[in-house]
Scaffold this motif. Sequence first.
Motif, short mmCIF file in Angstrom:
data_model
loop_
_atom_site.label_atom_id
_atom_site.label_comp_id
_atom_site.label_asym_id
_atom_site.label_seq_id
_atom_site.Cartn_x
_atom_site.Cartn_y
_atom_site.Cartn_z
N LEU A 16 7.27 0.27 5.97
CA LEU A 16 6.60 1.24 5.11
C LEU A 16 5.31 0.65 4.54
CD1 LEU A 16 6.42 3.89 3.56
CD2 LEU A 16 7.96 2.90 1.83
N SER A 17 5.38 -0.62 4.15
CA SER A 17 4.21 -1.29 3.60
C SER A 17 3.08 -1.34 4.62
CB SER A 17 4.58 -2.71 3.15
OG SER A 17 3.44 -3.43 2.75
N GLU A 18 3.42 -1.64 5.87
CA GLU A 18 2.40 -1.71 6.92
C GLU A 18 1.78 -0.34 7.17
OE1 GLU A 18 4.50 -3.38 10.18
OE2 GLU A 18 4.43 -5.44 9.40
N SER A 19 2.62 0.70 7.19
CA SER A 19 2.11 2.06 7.42
C SER A 19 1.19 2.50 6.27
CB SER A 19 3.26 3.05 7.56
OG SER A 19 4.04 2.76 8.70
N ARG A 41 -1.91 0.45 -3.87
CA ARG A 41 -1.06 0.15 -5.03
C ARG A 41 0.42 0.24 -4.67
NH1 ARG A 41 -3.30 -0.60 -9.91
NH2 ARG A 41 -5.47 0.02 -10.27
N GLU A 42 0.77 1.19 -3.83
CA GLU A 42 2.16 1.29 -3.40
C GLU A 42 2.54 0.09 -2.53
OE1 GLU A 42 5.35 4.50 -1.51
OE2 GLU A 42 3.26 5.11 -1.88
N VAL A 43 1.61 -0.33 -1.68
CA VAL A 43 1.84 -1.54 -0.88
C VAL A 43 2.09 -2.73 -1.79
CG1 VAL A 43 0.76 -3.21 0.68
CG2 VAL A 43 0.50 -0.77 1.12
N LEU A 44 1.27 -2.85 -2.82
CA LEU A 44 1.40 -3.97 -3.75
C LEU A 44 2.76 -3.96 -4.45
CD1 LEU A 44 -0.39 -6.32 -4.71
CD2 LEU A 44 -1.12 -4.87 -6.63
N ASP A 45 3.22 -2.77 -4.84
CA ASP A 45 4.54 -2.65 -5.47
C ASP A 45 5.64 -3.14 -4.53
OD1 ASP A 45 3.49 -1.65 -7.81
OD2 ASP A 45 3.81 0.46 -7.27
N ILE A 46 5.55 -2.74 -3.26
CA ILE A 46 6.56 -3.15 -2.28
C ILE A 46 6.50 -4.66 -2.07
CG2 ILE A 46 7.22 -3.01 0.16
CD1 ILE A 46 6.16 -0.09 0.10
N GLN A 47 5.31 -5.19 -1.91
CA GLN A 47 5.15 -6.63 -1.66
C GLN A 47 5.70 -7.47 -2.81
OE1 GLN A 47 0.91 -6.68 -0.98
NE2 GLN A 47 1.15 -6.75 1.24
N TRP A 54 2.39 -14.60 -0.43
CA TRP A 54 1.21 -14.59 -1.30
C TRP A 54 -0.05 -14.22 -0.55
CZ3 TRP A 54 2.68 -13.86 -5.84
CH2 TRP A 54 3.78 -14.52 -6.39
N SER A 55 -0.12 -14.58 0.72
CA SER A 55 -1.30 -14.22 1.51
C SER A 55 -1.42 -12.70 1.64
CB SER A 55 -1.21 -14.87 2.90
OG SER A 55 -2.32 -14.50 3.69
N ALA A 56 -0.29 -12.04 1.90
CA ALA A 56 -0.30 -10.58 2.04
C ALA A 56 -0.65 -9.91 0.71
CB ALA A 56 1.04 -10.10 2.54
N VAL A 57 -0.07 -10.43 -0.39
CA VAL A 57 -0.37 -9.86 -1.71
C VAL A 57 -1.85 -10.04 -2.01
CG1 VAL A 57 0.06 -10.05 -4.19
CG2 VAL A 57 1.96 -10.25 -2.58
N GLY A 58 -2.38 -11.23 -1.72
CA GLY A 58 -3.79 -11.48 -1.96
C GLY A 58 -4.68 -10.54 -1.18
N GLN A 59 -4.34 -10.27 0.09
CA GLN A 59 -5.14 -9.36 0.90
C GLN A 59 -5.10 -7.94 0.35
OE1 GLN A 59 -7.35 -10.11 3.46
NE2 GLN A 59 -7.90 -8.01 2.89
N THR A 60 -3.95 -7.52 -0.16
CA THR A 60 -3.86 -6.18 -0.75
C THR A 60 -4.73 -6.10 -1.99
OG1 THR A 60 -1.63 -5.90 0.12
CG2 THR A 60 -2.30 -4.44 -1.67
N LEU A 61 -4.75 -7.16 -2.80
CA LEU A 61 -5.62 -7.19 -3.97
C LEU A 61 -7.10 -7.14 -3.55
CD1 LEU A 61 -3.70 -9.85 -6.06
CD2 LEU A 61 -4.05 -7.46 -6.72
N VAL A 62 -7.42 -7.82 -2.46
CA VAL A 62 -8.79 -7.76 -1.93
C VAL A 62 -9.11 -6.32 -1.51
CG1 VAL A 62 -10.30 -8.45 -0.03
CG2 VAL A 62 -8.91 -10.16 -1.20
N ASN A 63 -8.17 -5.66 -0.83
CA ASN A 63 -8.39 -4.27 -0.42
C ASN A 63 -8.62 -3.37 -1.63
OD1 ASN A 63 -8.07 -4.91 2.28
ND2 ASN A 63 -5.91 -4.33 2.35
N LEU A 64 -7.86 -3.58 -2.69
CA LEU A 64 -8.05 -2.80 -3.91
C LEU A 64 -9.42 -3.08 -4.52
CD1 LEU A 64 -4.48 -3.10 -5.44
CD2 LEU A 64 -5.70 -0.94 -5.05
N GLY A 65 -9.83 -4.35 -4.47
CA GLY A 65 -11.16 -4.69 -4.96
C GLY A 65 -12.25 -4.04 -4.14
N ASN A 66 -12.06 -4.01 -2.82
CA ASN A 66 -13.06 -3.39 -1.94
C ASN A 66 -13.21 -1.90 -2.24
OD1 ASN A 66 -13.38 -5.86 -0.67
ND2 ASN A 66 -12.11 -5.33 1.09
N VAL A 67 -12.09 -1.24 -2.49
CA VAL A 67 -12.13 0.18 -2.82
C VAL A 67 -12.92 0.41 -4.10
CG1 VAL A 67 -10.73 2.14 -3.58
CG2 VAL A 67 -10.04 0.83 -1.57
N GLN A 68 -12.66 -0.42 -5.11
CA GLN A 68 -13.39 -0.28 -6.37
C GLN A 68 -14.87 -0.55 -6.18
OE1 GLN A 68 -11.77 0.95 -8.92
NE2 GLN A 68 -9.81 0.80 -7.84
#
Length: 233
Positions: A16-19, A41-47, A54-68
């Motif tokens: 689900l996280s990957e999708s 944000r939902e991906v981050l909750d799952i992770q 931590w690498s995956a969590v960090g990349q999701t945070l980067v994605n959130l930063g890119n969106v902002q």
Amino acid sequence: MAVAEDRGAEASQTTLSESLGNLGNVCAMLGDFPAAEQCYREVLDIQRREPTDWSAVGQTLVNLGNVQADAGRSDRARAFYLEALDLLEPIHDRRALGILYSNLALQEATLGNTEQAVSRFKRALDLHRAVGNEDGLAVTYSQLGKVFAATGNTVQAERCLTNASEHFIKLGNEVGEAAALRLLADIYQERADWQSALRCVERVLLLQSRYGLDSSPEDLDRLARLRQKVRPA
């Protein structure tokens, strides 16, 4: 839809996280930033509920930063990037960190934090250099050159933009090279170095003609004005 199917009882949280991550990427590319942020944000909750990668969590945070950042919210982008940095620094993924430092530096520059921006751009350059990331070097030198030019440090701006141009040439990136050359021409014109400015603009027009691109009216007008400046009296 893949996300709807993966929400079923049979699907794992990882699937689900990957999708959701893929859907977030698509939404971001389409400019639907609220939808992209919701997915990430939902991906981050799952992770954060799963055994921590931590690498995956960090990349999701980067994605959130890119969106902002893409939505023009630099202060929020900066916050996500800094949180990602705390997670990714200990992992020593230099390629990912180089990109992250460049992104963070851009937001610092947008927020007017020039000293921090320069420091973070330089850190990004060190990381790009360590892994041989030519594209990262070209873009980061160009971005740092813009910051130096905006603060009136034309000597450092010239050095950075010259480096950017050389790396864009190695990459065969004519668009990037032309952008760097236009900025260099600005610097030379500011110094009344008309001949150097003319060479830059001539190179821009050569690149456009070589690759079948239409010459912009602005470039042609600039060329004419510079030729008038260097023409013998």
